[in-house]
Structures are given as C-alpha cells and as structure tokens.
Design an enzyme around this catalytic site. Structure first.
Site, short mmCIF file in Angstrom:
data_model
loop_
_atom_site.label_atom_id
_atom_site.label_comp_id
_atom_site.label_asym_id
_atom_site.label_seq_id
_atom_site.Cartn_x
_atom_site.Cartn_y
_atom_site.Cartn_z
NE ARG A 108 8.00 -5.47 1.98
CZ ARG A 108 6.74 -4.99 1.97
NH1 ARG A 108 6.30 -4.27 2.96
NH2 ARG A 108 5.95 -5.25 0.97
NE ARG B 145 5.71 -0.61 10.80
CZ ARG B 145 4.61 -0.68 10.06
NH1 ARG B 145 4.58 -0.15 8.86
NH2 ARG B 145 3.54 -1.29 10.53
CE LYS C 107 -2.44 -0.46 3.76
NZ LYS C 107 -2.01 -1.77 4.28
NE ARG D 214 1.67 -4.87 11.07
CZ ARG D 214 2.90 -4.84 10.56
NH1 ARG D 214 3.91 -5.33 11.26
NH2 ARG D 214 3.11 -4.33 9.39
NE ARG E 40 -4.93 -1.17 10.43
CZ ARG E 40 -3.88 -0.62 9.84
NH1 ARG E 40 -3.95 0.58 9.34
NH2 ARG E 40 -2.75 -1.30 9.73
P1 ADP Z 1 0.38 -2.09 8.43
O1 ADP Z 1 -0.73 -1.83 7.47
O2 ADP Z 1 1.65 -2.43 7.73
O3 ADP Z 1 0.03 -3.09 9.50
P2 ADP Z 1 0.28 0.67 9.46
O4 ADP Z 1 1.50 1.48 9.37
O5 ADP Z 1 -0.88 1.05 8.59
O6 ADP Z 1 0.77 -0.81 9.20
O7 ADP Z 1 -0.25 0.62 10.97
C1 ADP Z 1 0.58 0.22 12.03
C2 ADP Z 1 -0.23 0.09 13.33
O8 ADP Z 1 -0.83 1.36 13.65
C3 ADP Z 1 -1.42 -0.88 13.25
O9 ADP Z 1 -1.06 -2.22 13.47
C4 ADP Z 1 -2.32 -0.32 14.36
O10 ADP Z 1 -1.85 -0.66 15.63
C5 ADP Z 1 -2.14 1.19 14.20
N1 ADP Z 1 -3.13 1.77 13.26
C6 ADP Z 1 -2.86 2.33 12.04
N2 ADP Z 1 -3.99 2.74 11.44
C7 ADP Z 1 -5.01 2.43 12.31
C8 ADP Z 1 -6.42 2.58 12.26
N3 ADP Z 1 -7.04 3.14 11.20
N4 ADP Z 1 -7.16 2.16 13.32
C9 ADP Z 1 -6.57 1.60 14.39
N5 ADP Z 1 -5.24 1.42 14.50
C10 ADP Z 1 -4.46 1.82 13.47
#
Ligand code: ADP
Length: 195
Positions: free
Chosen positions: A127, A139, A13, A150, A88
């Site tokens: 990765r 991270r 993404k 996740r 999400r």
């Molecule tokens: P990825 O899609 O690779 O898991 P992101 O960088 O989008 O990673 O998100 C990392 C973390 O941040 C998520 O696992 C969650 O804990 C939090 N997070 C991000 N966006 C949201 C959201 N819209 N709602 C709730 N938690 C979120």
C-alpha cells in the site's frame, strides 16, 4: 447506533468505517485521525503524542480518553458514532463503559475485522509503495519498523478486547480478508442491515 470497529492496523477499518458512517448517518470517530490533527497543529497534546505515534507505540490513556470524551459530547455524535482505533486496551474499554454509563448511553455492537496478522506487513508495504508511486504523502508510522511495533502492540494489548466484548454479548466477527465490498456486506448484515 453506537459502534466500535475493532481490527489490527491495515485491516481496512478506515474503509469500512466510512461505509458505515454513510449508511448510518453517524460520524466516524478515529483517535488516530484526532491525534494526527493534534500533531499537525503542534498542540500540547500533539507534542506529547508525536514520538510515541512515530514509533508505533500507544499514546497515554489520559490523552486519548480526553480526546474521545470531548468528541462524543459534540452535537453530531448525539445520534451515534463509529469508533475507529479506540478502545485499544482493556483499560480504555472499561473507561469507555464508565464514560457512556455516566451519559446514560450504551454500545450497540463491536465489529471485529478478522485478518491474518502475518499477511498485514506485506499488505502495508504494498500500500505504501503504491501511494508513493502516485506521489501521495504517507504516514510517519508507515515504515516497516513502526508497523511491526503497531502489530505487536495490537497482539498484546488489543486482542484481549475481543473476549471482553464477547463476554458482554456485543462482539460480531467478520472475515476481513475478503474484498472490500464483500466485507461491507458482511459488516452490515452482522448488524441486521442491508447495504
Ligand atoms: P493504525 O490502526 O493503522 O495503527 P491509527 O490511525 O488508529 O492507526 O493510530 C495511529 C497511532 O495513533 C497509533 O499507533 C498510536 O500511537 C496512536 N493511537 C491511536 N489510537 C490510540 C488509542 N486508542 N490509544 C493509544 N494510542 C492511540
């Protein structure tokens, strides 16, 4: 153009969001980046979010919605945006519809990167190993346990968004297992654009 990029962790993404923002001249709004910045700054939001993020669980809607609401109102987002990592959950999608409706705005499309969830753990482990070999920082949630959480959270809470947006005629699905360039071309053409 106001877009959402939908897809599981590790689907690419972020890479596609960057290409879209360059092509469209609108900012990428990544809730993951916003939350990591809050954690790095040890702000009250960051302190609340950190443990959930490290475990790969979702941060509360209240926190995420307030970050997004403030970000969408900034001047660079007036011409549009690419939302990455938000919404999400169906609850967040409903809240976004309300938020945009109150601002007199609407979404143009939701782009879904379709990938084989079972292939993602291997992709992520590879990765991370490559990044470490280059001496780059990784991270806190890029470890196999948090990554599985996740993916599981995605399966349970985010997958239902595809039908939510399909019912509203907004969903465009693209095969995310192809090369980065091929996916970029398909993403653009699903929006009626050339690269
Ligand atoms: P990825 O899609 O690779 O898991 P992101 O960088 O989008 O990673 O998100 C990392 C973390 O941040 C998520 O696992 C969650 O804990 C939090 N997070 C991000 N966006 C949201 C959201 N819209 N709602 C709730 N938690 C979120």
């Amino acid at each position: 153009m106001r877009l959402i990029l939908l897809g599981p962790p590790g689907a690419g993404k972020g890479t596609q969001a960057v290409r879209l923002t360059e092509r469209l001249g609108v900012p990428q709004l990544s809730t993951g980046d916003m939350l990591r910045a809050a954690v790095a700054a040890s702000s009250p939001v960051g302190l609340q979010a950190q443990a959930m993020m490290e475990r790969g669980e979702l941060v509360s809607d209240e926190i995420v919605l307030s970050l997004v609401a403030a970000r969408i109102e900034q001047s660079d987002a007036q011409r549009g945006f690419v939302l990455d990592g938000f919404p999400r959950t169906v609850g967040q999608a409903v809240a976004l519809d309300t938020m945009l409706g109150e601002m007199g705005l609407a979404l143009d499309a939701v782009l879904e990167l379709q990938v084989d969830l079972n292939a993602l753990v291997a992709r992520m482990t590879g990765r991370v190993a490559e990044a470490r070999a280059r001496g780059e920082a990784t991270r806190a949630d890029d470890n196999p346990d948090a990554f599985r959480t996740r993916l599981e959270t995605y399966r349970e809470q985010t997958v239902p968004l595809s039908s939510y947006y399909a019912e509203r005629g907004l969903l465009r699905s693209v095969d995310g297992m192809l090369s980065v360039d091929r996916v970029a071309i398909d993403v653009m053409s699903s929006l009626g654009l050339k690269l």
